[in-house]
Scaffold this active site. Structure first.
Site, PDB file in Angstrom:
ATOM      1  N   ASN A  93     -13.604   2.345  -7.475  1.00  0.00           N
ATOM      2  CA  ASN A  93     -12.114   2.399  -6.813  1.00  0.00           C
ATOM      3  C   ASN A  93     -11.247   2.724  -7.636  1.00  0.00           C
ATOM      4  O   ASN A  93     -10.895   2.205  -8.784  1.00  0.00           O
ATOM      5  CB  ASN A  93     -12.015   0.724  -6.598  1.00  0.00           C
TER       6      ASN A  93
ATOM      7  N   CYS B 222      -6.489   1.285  -6.196  1.00  0.00           N
ATOM      8  CA  CYS B 222      -5.818   0.142  -6.261  1.00  0.00           C
ATOM      9  C   CYS B 222      -4.367   0.339  -6.635  1.00  0.00           C
ATOM     10  O   CYS B 222      -4.048   0.631  -7.931  1.00  0.00           O
ATOM     11  CB  CYS B 222      -6.409  -1.165  -6.767  1.00  0.00           C
TER      12      CYS B 222
ATOM     13  N   ASN C 151      -0.089  -4.892   0.877  1.00  0.00           N
ATOM     14  CA  ASN C 151      -0.820  -5.920   0.149  1.00  0.00           C
ATOM     15  C   ASN C 151      -0.694  -5.830  -1.207  1.00  0.00           C
ATOM     16  O   ASN C 151      -0.520  -4.640  -1.923  1.00  0.00           O
ATOM     17  CB  ASN C 151      -2.287  -5.929   0.728  1.00  0.00           C
TER      18      ASN C 151
ATOM     19  N   CYS D 154       8.827  10.983  26.429  1.00  0.00           N
ATOM     20  CA  CYS D 154       8.836  10.384  27.699  1.00  0.00           C
ATOM     21  C   CYS D 154       8.064   9.064  27.888  1.00  0.00           C
ATOM     22  O   CYS D 154       6.880   8.926  27.203  1.00  0.00           O
ATOM     23  CB  CYS D 154       8.342  11.283  28.798  1.00  0.00           C
TER      24      CYS D 154
ATOM     25  N   CYS E  84      14.502  12.045  28.176  1.00  0.00           N
ATOM     26  CA  CYS E  84      14.368  13.243  27.585  1.00  0.00           C
ATOM     27  C   CYS E  84      15.506  14.095  27.449  1.00  0.00           C
ATOM     28  O   CYS E  84      15.698  14.981  26.760  1.00  0.00           O
ATOM     29  CB  CYS E  84      13.212  14.118  28.637  1.00  0.00           C
TER      30      CYS E  84
HETATM   31  C1  LIG Z   1      -5.442  -6.768   1.691  1.00  0.00           C
HETATM   32  C2  LIG Z   1      -6.242  -5.491   1.428  1.00  0.00           C
HETATM   33  C3  LIG Z   1      -7.177  -5.353   0.303  1.00  0.00           C
HETATM   34  C4  LIG Z   1      -7.702  -4.467  -0.036  1.00  0.00           C
HETATM   35  N1  LIG Z   1      -8.553  -4.502  -1.454  1.00  0.00           N
HETATM   36  C5  LIG Z   1      -9.355  -3.294  -1.691  1.00  0.00           C
HETATM   37  C6  LIG Z   1     -10.192  -3.573  -2.594  1.00  0.00           C
HETATM   38  O1  LIG Z   1     -10.340  -4.506  -3.213  1.00  0.00           O
HETATM   39  N2  LIG Z   1     -10.819  -2.382  -2.958  1.00  0.00           N
HETATM   40  C7  LIG Z   1     -10.501  -0.979  -2.344  1.00  0.00           C
HETATM   41  O2  LIG Z   1     -11.235  -0.219  -2.715  1.00  0.00           O
HETATM   42  N3  LIG Z   1      -9.740  -0.991  -1.632  1.00  0.00           N
HETATM   43  C8  LIG Z   1      -9.152  -2.079  -1.012  1.00  0.00           C
HETATM   44  N4  LIG Z   1      -8.171  -2.063   0.082  1.00  0.00           N
HETATM   45  C9  LIG Z   1      -8.096  -0.589   0.821  1.00  0.00           C
HETATM   46  C10 LIG Z   1      -9.104  -0.448   1.927  1.00  0.00           C
HETATM   47  O3  LIG Z   1     -10.205  -0.723   1.517  1.00  0.00           O
HETATM   48  C11 LIG Z   1      -8.847   0.730   2.702  1.00  0.00           C
HETATM   49  O4  LIG Z   1      -8.841   1.859   1.758  1.00  0.00           O
HETATM   50  C12 LIG Z   1      -7.431   0.826   3.216  1.00  0.00           C
HETATM   51  O5  LIG Z   1      -7.215  -0.612   3.840  1.00  0.00           O
HETATM   52  C13 LIG Z   1      -7.422   1.849   4.385  1.00  0.00           C
HETATM   53  O6  LIG Z   1      -7.934   1.453   5.373  1.00  0.00           O
HETATM   54  P1  LIG Z   1      -7.663   0.899   6.848  1.00  0.00           P
HETATM   55  O7  LIG Z   1      -6.413   1.545   7.252  1.00  0.00           O
HETATM   56  O8  LIG Z   1      -8.636   0.799   7.898  1.00  0.00           O
HETATM   57  O9  LIG Z   1      -6.957  -0.696   6.558  1.00  0.00           O
HETATM   58  C14 LIG Z   1      -7.572  -3.247   0.325  1.00  0.00           C
HETATM   59  C15 LIG Z   1      -6.594  -3.241   1.456  1.00  0.00           C
HETATM   60  C16 LIG Z   1      -6.261  -4.112   2.125  1.00  0.00           C
HETATM   61  C17 LIG Z   1      -5.309  -4.116   3.470  1.00  0.00           C
HETATM   62  S1  SF4 Z   2      10.365   9.634  32.907  1.00  0.00           S
HETATM   63 FE1  SF4 Z   2      10.097  11.210  31.558  1.00  0.00          FE
HETATM   64  S2  SF4 Z   2      10.573  13.031  32.563  1.00  0.00           S
HETATM   65 FE2  SF4 Z   2      11.591  11.358  33.744  1.00  0.00          FE
HETATM   66  S3  SF4 Z   2      13.694  11.106  32.984  1.00  0.00           S
HETATM   67 FE3  SF4 Z   2      12.199   9.516  31.768  1.00  0.00          FE
HETATM   68  S4  SF4 Z   2      11.793  11.022  29.892  1.00  0.00           S
HETATM   69 FE4  SF4 Z   2      12.449  12.342  31.361  1.00  0.00          FE
END
Ligand SMILES: Cc1cc2nc3c(=O)[nH]c(=O)nc-3n(C[C@H](O)[C@H](O)[C@H](O)COP(=O)(O)O)c2cc1C
Ligand code: SF4
Ligand SMILES: Cc1cc2nc3c(=O)[nH]c(=O)nc-3n(C[C@H](O)[C@H](O)[C@H](O)COP(=O)(O)OP(=O)(O)OC[C@H]3O[C@@H](n4cnc5c(N)ncnc54)[C@H](O)[C@@H]3O)c2cc1C
Ligand code: SF4
Ligand code: SF4
Lengths: 437, 461
Positions: free
Chosen positions: B132, B135, B73, B412, B351
């Site tokens: 924060n 960002c 984002n 696998c 595998c």
């Molecule tokens: C669209 C979007 C906007 C965000 N805006 C902020 C923000 O304004 N301030 C902030 O501290 N983090 C912001 N973040 C970061 C999130 O708070 C969080 O740290 C990050 O997305 C990791 O968590 P997740 O993997 O659960 O999304 C934003 C993340 C996303 C995806």
């Molecule tokens: S199912 Fe798993 S163990 Fe069997 S051939 Fe495929 S990757 Fe190999």
């Protein structure tokens, strides 16, 4: 080509989204069993992966590399017995819809005019005649043309495609698909002469003079006689299907139809009757469900179409009333010891006559052996043209492929295509060692 | 039933799950709904300096049918006026006294600006403040966000300004866009912060449109790095979390850590707790599925805790930290080999090709007659499902040659089909550190290394 709407292609094409979802499900197996199971050994994981990556041109070309008639095969192959039947996802999950993905790639090839790639840079100076423009002949002709040979295909019918055009129910393959495919093969440089019957319009002697090699891909003949009284009133199943595809005007379907036979062709005839208005359709077979020669999925399809079955019944004569068909006289059958085919031999019980009412009787009990073989003095095996490992007949320089050599195993389009491909390679090997005349 | 309540440096909430500062916490009306759904707390979408947002601000990474394994984002901090945010924060806190309401803030890097915002946040009755420093776009170009988080000295300086004024707990949120996450964390500790949180989003470009050759998403023909988050970043977040937990200075400070980055299920949550987080934040998974996911986050975590005999969240926190080690301390005599369960195997040969092309060529294909065979051995005329399935070889690991790299296990597609089995190596335990201390020559010279291998019986083909 006009087809009755009730017989229009049954499966819709996959949408781009459906194809992507399905392609993504494929595991991309290594030395994949689906590829082994495919008689032409299309590299299935490769073409499917290319659909997943949106490389549709590459996908179509992958199919062409192994199978020039991929568009037909995608529709008519008994995939349950072949590729999809061997898919590793089959036992616990749903196998990948390989046939429909193949069709997706082939539809794209058609829409974009993508053609198979040439395998030779130069013309070889060799001339080869192919007799019969069915799947075996078209595959062989196309493969030879891609290798730089000058190929002429002689076809006795008005339209090319063999049984793909005239014999396979439109529900599975519309006529246009077969005709477009034949045109694609022509575009590879193949000369296609239709309405020319080999043995009549052109003799073998003439052909031997003009061509370096001759390939017989003549398929099989008409439906054999049942040898029962009133046979004239019985409709030939192959003609029945043909009319449903290319001659709707000549097609008459009864109200109460009996189909004699229990192979895939019989199921097709019964389906046509049912879909085109018959109130009741009954398939009559000497043995039981267990011995039926149609694929299991075809049997279930027939049941779902509302087709009825009368097993252990042997046709004994047609009942005519005022010169019109009124019923089929049958004898009850008991199953005895296994016969040559390994199945229990049916034995009609004397005095057990009964009548199944019908105003139309259709017979679908296989096809006659190729008659041309004896005409040309070719050796045969069980009535089929006998060939070597390299598809050469008993006459040097004359090859044969497809249904006309299928003395064992079930005849199918994809087997015919593979024959054509292997024979083309064998012919090329042979011609490479001979001098150009 | 496990007790999911937490007390995070004085910030209390009925469960450890807070909505991270992001679109899910953009307004009072949304947070009301989130609390109704059961969220334990919310970190208000960052408030502060005035901003303007753009369209097409979210990109995403999809894999096959799985959508949004990560989001990317270029959204800025809250684009709603400060007054409105502050008013709604106060209303939400009044309505939900038992939930954690934390306000994320980012203002110009001036002490007056920070003092002013801290005062106004505290006036709302909020439970805590999150700084924060993360960002990675837009705000950083204006000297805020990751422009602060990436320079430990700025991080420390600004945190000091905040700590001078703040009366409620202050959490410093770290940016992962830095080589060593420990540095800014130590700076925050030095400045007297009350807690840490991590990770914010990671610099990323999701792709290029192959028709237009523009970046995806295209913002009027342009694109740029945006913040990456969601399930795909979890391993990075876990690593940074454990880096703090194992750093002497940070762990000695006793500062609690609010963990986030890729939490989508209770299993993810449990892993963050085990590696030292004592509160959890979630953003992308909620943007994907809505507030309703809180139900299984709590339910699944609670059931797992019951099964494992953990009564409280505190019992879980940090339980796996002592397992975090370094290569030099690993036991070089530890040996595991891959074993295929033939009853489960579907013979896809994935595998086989992985080991054969890129590992140690020690998976054999065994034909039905028991002989070792090669791929693609069938005759061109062989076909049909019966022949294909009945003649299909079975992959089998040649255990004496397997180095136990675990590639096949990862490849696998069938659950629990390949197992990594611990096998006695017959060698005495030794670590690289010990080897370096006791037999330095072995670690410096290939000829000595070869002698050593021959001596202890290590054969690598
Ligand atoms: C669209 C979007 C906007 C965000 N805006 C902020 C923000 O304004 N301030 C902030 O501290 N983090 C912001 N973040 C970061 C999130 O708070 C969080 O740290 C990050 O997305 C990791 O968590 P997740 O993997 O659960 O999304 C934003 C993340 C996303 C995806
Ligand atoms: S199912 Fe798993 S163990 Fe069997 S051939 Fe495929 S990757 Fe190999
Ligand atoms: C009703 C029916 C349904 C079928 N359904 C399926 C199906 O769903 N899936 C599947 O895989 N297979 C199906 N098959 C089998 C499949 O159609 C054949 O195996 C395949 O068409 C064989 O190809 P071929 O080229 O050998 O013969 P054909 O397709 O029979 O082609 C032979 C061609 O040679 C021409 N020819 C014959 N004699 C001469 C001559 N003297 N001079 C010039 N030309 C001549 C014929 O006119 C014909 O065009 C079906 C068969 C039938 C009868
Ligand atoms: S067997 Fe099935 S999953 Fe494997 S490559 Fe073939 S279609 Fe894909
Ligand atoms: S663990 Fe590594 S070396 Fe052993 S079989 Fe699997 S891929 Fe091969």
């Amino acid at each position: 080509m006009e087809t009755h709407p009730a017989l229009a292609e049954q499966l819709p094409p996959l949408s781009a989204h459906e194809a992507a979802v399905e392609a993504d499900r494929c595991l991309f197996c290594y030395d994949a069993p689906c590829t082994h199971a495919c008689p032409t050994h299309i590299d299935i994981p490769r073409f499917i992966k290319k659909i997943a990556t949106k490389n549709l041109r590459g996908s179509a070309e992958t199919i062409y590399t192994a199978n020039l008639l991929g568009a037909t095969c995608a529709r008519v192959c008994p995939v349950q017995e072949l590729c999809e039947g061997a898919c590793v996802l089959g036992s616990e999950h749903k196998p990948i819809a390989i046939g429909r993905l193949q069709r997706y790639a082939m539809d794209y090839a058609k829409a974009k005019g993508i053609k198979p790639r040439a395998k030779a840079l130069r013309a070889s100076g060799r001339r080869i005649a192919v007799i019969g423009a069915g799947p075996a002949g078209l595959s062989c002709a196309g493969e030879l043309a891609l290798r730089g040979h000058a190929v002429t295909v002689f076809e006795k019918r008005e339209l090319a495609g063999g049984l793909s055009t005239y014999g396979i129910i439109a529900l599975r393959e519309p006529v246009d698909v077969a005709l477009d495919e034949a045109k694609m093969i022509e575009s590879l440089g193949v000369e296609l002469k239709t309405s020319v019957e080999f043995g009549k319009e052109i003799t073998i002697e003439e052909a031997r003079k003009q061509f370096d090699a001759i390939v017989m891909s003549v398929g099989l003949g008409a439906t054999p006689a049942l040898g029962i009284a009133g046979e004239e009133a019985i409709v030939d199943g192959l003609a029945y299907i043909e009319a449903s595809k290319v001659g709707a005007a000549n097609l008459h379907v009864g109200r109460n139809v009996v189909v004699v036979g229990a192979g895939n062709t019989a199921v097709d005839c019964a389906t046509i009757a049912r879909r085109l208005g018959a109130e009741r359709v009954t398939m009559v077979y000497r043995r039981t469900q267990r011995e039926m020669t149609c694929y299991e999925h075809e049997y279930h399809f027939a049941l779902s179409e509302g087709i009825e079955f009368r097993f252990l019944s042997q046709p004994a004569g047609v009942i005519l009333r005022d010169g019109k068909t009124a019923g089929l006289k049958c004898l009850r059958v008991e199953l005895g010891e296994p016969d040559a085919s390994g199945r229990p031999a049916p034995k009609a019980v004397a005095g057990s006559e009964f009548v199944i009412e019908a105003d139309q009787i259709v017979k679908a009990v296989g096809q006659q052996k190729p008659s041309l073989a004896s005409l040309l003095g070719l050796k045969t095996a069980k009535g089929y043209i006998a060939v070597s490992e390299d598809f050469e007949t008993s006459v040097a320089g004359v090859y044969a492929v497809g249904d006309c050599i299928r003395s064992h195993g079930s005849a199918s389009t994809v087997m015919a295509v593979e024959d054509g491909k292997l024979a083309a390679a064998a012919i090329e090997r042979k011609l490479a060692t001979a001098e150009v005349r | 039933m496990a007790d999911l309540r937490i007390d995070f440096e004085g910030i209390k909430s009925p469960n450890p799950f807070w909505l991270a500062s992001a679109p899910p916490t953009n307004s009072g009306a949304q947070i009301h709904r989130a609390f109704e759904a059961g969220w334990g707390g919310a970190v208000w979408k960052t408030i502060g300096a005035p901003v303007l947002n753009v369209s097409n601000r979210y990109g995403a990474w999809h894999s096959g049918r799985r959508r949004m394994l990560a989001i990317n984002n270029v959204e800025l901090i809250s684009d709603r006026p400060l007054e409105i945010n502050l008013k709604e924060i106060a209303e939400v806190k009044r309505a939900w006294p038992d939930r954690a309401v934390i306000v994320s803030a980012m203002v110009e890097s001036k002490p007056e600006a920070w003092h002013e915002i801290i005062r106004r946040i505290e006036d709302t009755g909020a439970d805590g403040i999150e700084l924060n420093y993360g960002c990675p776009h837009g705000m950083s170009e204006r000297g805020m966000g990751s422009a602060v988080g990436q320079v430990p000295e700025y991080c420390e300086q600004i945190t000091r300004w905040v700590m001078d004024a703040a009366k409620i707990p202050v959490i410093v949120k770290l940016t992962p866009n830095i080589t060593n996450i420990v540095m800014p964390a130590r700076a925050a500790v030095a400045a007297g912060a009350n807690a840490l949180s991590l990770i914010n989003t990671i610099n990323s470009i999701v792709g290029v449109d192959l028709d237009t050759l523009e970046l995806t998403p295209s913002i009027g023909g342009k694109g740029g790095h945006g913040g990456y988050a969601g399930p795909a970043v979890k391993p990075i977040a876990l690593n940074m979390l454990s880096a703090l937990g194992t750093d002497e200075m940070v762990s000695r400070s006793g500062l609690p850590i609010s963990g986030m980055g890729g939490i989508a299920t209770w299993e993810d949550a449990a892993q963050f707790l085990l590696l030292g987080a004592s509160s959890l934040q979630v953003c992308t998974a909620v943007m994907h599925h809505g507030y309703r996911i809180i139900e299984d986050l709590c339910d699944g975590l609670s059931n797992w805790m019951d099964e494992k005999g953990f009564a409280t969240i505190t019992d879980v926190v940090g339980q796996s930290l002592h397992r975090v080690s370094e290569f030099k301390h690993f036991d070089l005599a530890f040996r595991a080999v891959a074993r295929i369960d033939e009853a489960k195997c579907i013979q896809c040969n994935l595998c086989y090709v992985a080991c054969n092309d890129t590992a140690h060529q020690c998976i054999d294909l065994i034909a039905p007659d028991g002989s070792v065979t090669q791929p693609y051995m069938y005759d061109v005329r062989s076909n049909g499902k019966q022949e294909a399935t009945e003649t299909r070889p079975q992959p089998q690991v040649r255990e004496e040659d397997c180095v136990g790299c675990r590639l096949c296990y990862n490849v696998c597609p069938v659950a629990e089909c390949i197992e990594m089995v611990e096998e006695p190596s017959g060698r005495e335990s030794v670590t690289w550190n010990e080897l370096t201390a006791n037999r330095r020559e072995v670690t410096e010279d290939w000829a000595r290394m070869q002698e050593y291998r021959a001596q202890v019986g290590i054969e690598i083909h």
